[in-house]
Design an enzyme around this catalytic site. Structure first.
Site, short mmCIF file in Angstrom:
data_model
loop_
_atom_site.label_atom_id
_atom_site.label_comp_id
_atom_site.label_asym_id
_atom_site.label_seq_id
_atom_site.Cartn_x
_atom_site.Cartn_y
_atom_site.Cartn_z
N TYR A 1 0.85 -1.19 0.00
CA TYR A 1 0.00 0.00 0.00
C TYR A 1 0.89 1.24 0.00
CZ TYR A 1 -3.55 3.38 1.62
OH TYR A 1 -4.39 4.46 1.75
N ASP B 1 9.26 2.75 -0.08
CA ASP B 1 8.22 3.37 0.72
C ASP B 1 8.48 2.97 2.17
OD1 ASP B 1 6.01 4.07 2.14
OD2 ASP B 1 4.54 3.24 0.72
N LYS C 1 4.31 8.81 9.11
CA LYS C 1 4.12 8.28 10.46
C LYS C 1 5.10 8.84 11.48
CE LYS C 1 1.92 4.21 8.47
NZ LYS C 1 0.53 4.10 8.83
#
Ligand code: PMP
Length: 425
Positions: free
Chosen positions: A141, A236, A264
């Site tokens: 994702y 990522d 994050k």
């Protein structure tokens, strides 16, 4: 108001009652817990029940909730207004610290989410190379930008959505997909689309189909394919960045990407993302180059202060990493033991402080193996844990994140709840 009433009320005003789909518990059923506050290792819901938190806001709260130093620094920063929309020395300080921790990052641009980081990095790769296609991996994702919503893992997989409505054929036709951990499939795509591929993007440790480590020199193999074919390698590291080590997965696996996406932890719990990498690529970003990317609130001072303080604590020494890795290893061993007592087929994947459980006899190495696990048993385990105050991600397609506030006490409690669950089967 209890959770049922709060959820009913929320659904009248917010689609599905939530602002991000996986929070709705669709894949495990039942009513989501409405959180009122959190401190250290614990979440507290609106009726005052406490939960050991293994989500930690899906990763950012690596120091635990309401860390005193982070909160104090943010409170100080708040006195100087919430946003300027002009450059600050704070932004430079964050960029310098990121570069120090991730030495192959020459330039870094702050954005507001992991989604923005990934879509911008892809735009840079396309802009720089002048090529359109890119390869991603099934079950990885990279946020909700259109080109990535093809076999996208995480919430999309949890909801069983195969074709995302609203993503046009045009925006998805340059997305090529290979199974994770499968270098041959990548090589085949490259042969088929020779000279057309701008980038390969991946989660260097997958966390959006549960936790799945890269196998058999997968990362090294991708690095050498990209070198050979002039393709931009994008890691990522929205989940893994500053979590697996100060230098993220790049440091742990000894492989350098060309562009790296962060999110994050980088915002310490505030809405932040970033992308960075090699000078020649990042200099294609406006205002230096012609790849346009911008943001009204990018580099927001409150977010920068929360991120800088969190990263400074992480970078001060190795103690946080030693602690979170050790307790997660103890958790892994305890879970293996508990499920082993009744010979329940289970695969526990762990890399550092990322861990997940799939109920399966077969190793979980890619999306297919993750999707074939016994997700009914996961649902039961999830609800049993929730009932007894242990808050796990509400889907087997999500990794758990362990924070520095989780101690042996919380691990013991989690394992005794797990033992009770196993005994109940
Ligand atoms: N990349 C990865 C690996 C992620 O796990 C996520 C979110 N979980 C994103 C990108 C998107 O980040 P955000 O939700 O901040 O847009």
């Amino acid at each position: 108001m209890n959770n049922d009433l709060l959820f009913a009320e929320a659904k009248k005003h917010i689609p599905g009652g939530v602002n991000s789909p996986v929070r709705a518990f669709n894949s495990v059923g039942g009513t989501p817990v409405f959180i009122n506050s959190a401190k250290g290792a614990y979440l507290f819901d609106e009726v005052g029940k406490s939960y050991i938190d293994f989500i930690n806001s899906w990763g950012p709260m690596i120091l635990g909730h309401a860390n005193e130093t982070v909160v104090a620094e943010v409170q100080k920063q708040l006195q100087s207004s919430l946003s300027f929309g002009a450059p600050t020395s704070l932004e430079t300080a964050v960029a310098k610290l990121i570069k120090q921790l991730c030495p192959n990052v020459d330039l870094v641009r702050m954005v507001n989410s992991g989604t923005e980081a990934c879509m911008s990095a892809l735009r840079v790769a396309r802009g720089f190379t002048g090529k359109n296609k890119f390869i991603k991996f099934e079950g990885n994702y990279h946020g909700h930008a259109d080109p990535f919503l093809v076999k996208a893992g995480s919430g999309v997989a949890s909801l069983g959505i195969h074709n995302v409505a609203g993503v046009t054929k045009g925006s998805a036709e340059d997305t090529l997909v290979a199974p994770y951990n499968n270098l041959q499939a990548v090589q085949d795509l490259i042969t088929k689309h020779k000279g057309e591929i701008a980038a390969i993007i991946l989660e260097p440790v997958a966390g959006n189909m549960g936790c799945i480590p890269p196998q058999n020199n997968f990362l090294q193999g991708l690095r050498s394919i990209c070198n050979h074919e002039n393709i931009v390698l994008i890691f990522d590291e929205v989940m893994t960045g500053f979590r697996l080590a100060k230098g993220g997965a790049q440091e742990v696996f000894g492989v350098d990407a060309d562009l790296i996406c962060y999110g994050k932890i980088i915002g310490g719990g505030m809405p932040v993302g970033a992308y960075g990498g090699k000078q020649h690529l990042m200099e294609s970003v406006a205002p230096v180059g012609k790849v346009y990317q911008a943001g009204t609130l990018s580099g927001n001072p409150i977010a920068m202060r929360a991120g800088l303080t969190t990263l400074s604590i992480l970078s001060a020494d190795d103690s946080v990493y030693q602690h979170i890795n050790t307790v997660t290893k103890t958790l892994e061993a305890g879970l293996q033991f508990a499920f082993g007592q009744k010979s329940i087929p289970v695969q526990i994947n762990r890399v550092g402080s990322m861990i997940s459980i799939h109920f399966s006899e077969h190793p979980i190495v890619d999306f297919e193996s993750a999707a074939n696990a016994n997700n009914e048993l996961f649902k039961k385990y999830f609800h049993f844990c929730l009932q007894y105050g242990v808050y796990l991600p509400p889907s087997p397609f999500e990794t758990w994140f362990v924070s520095n506030a989780i101690t042996q006490t919380e691990i013991d409690k989690t394992l005794s709840v797990t033992q009770a669950f196993v005994a109940s089967l």
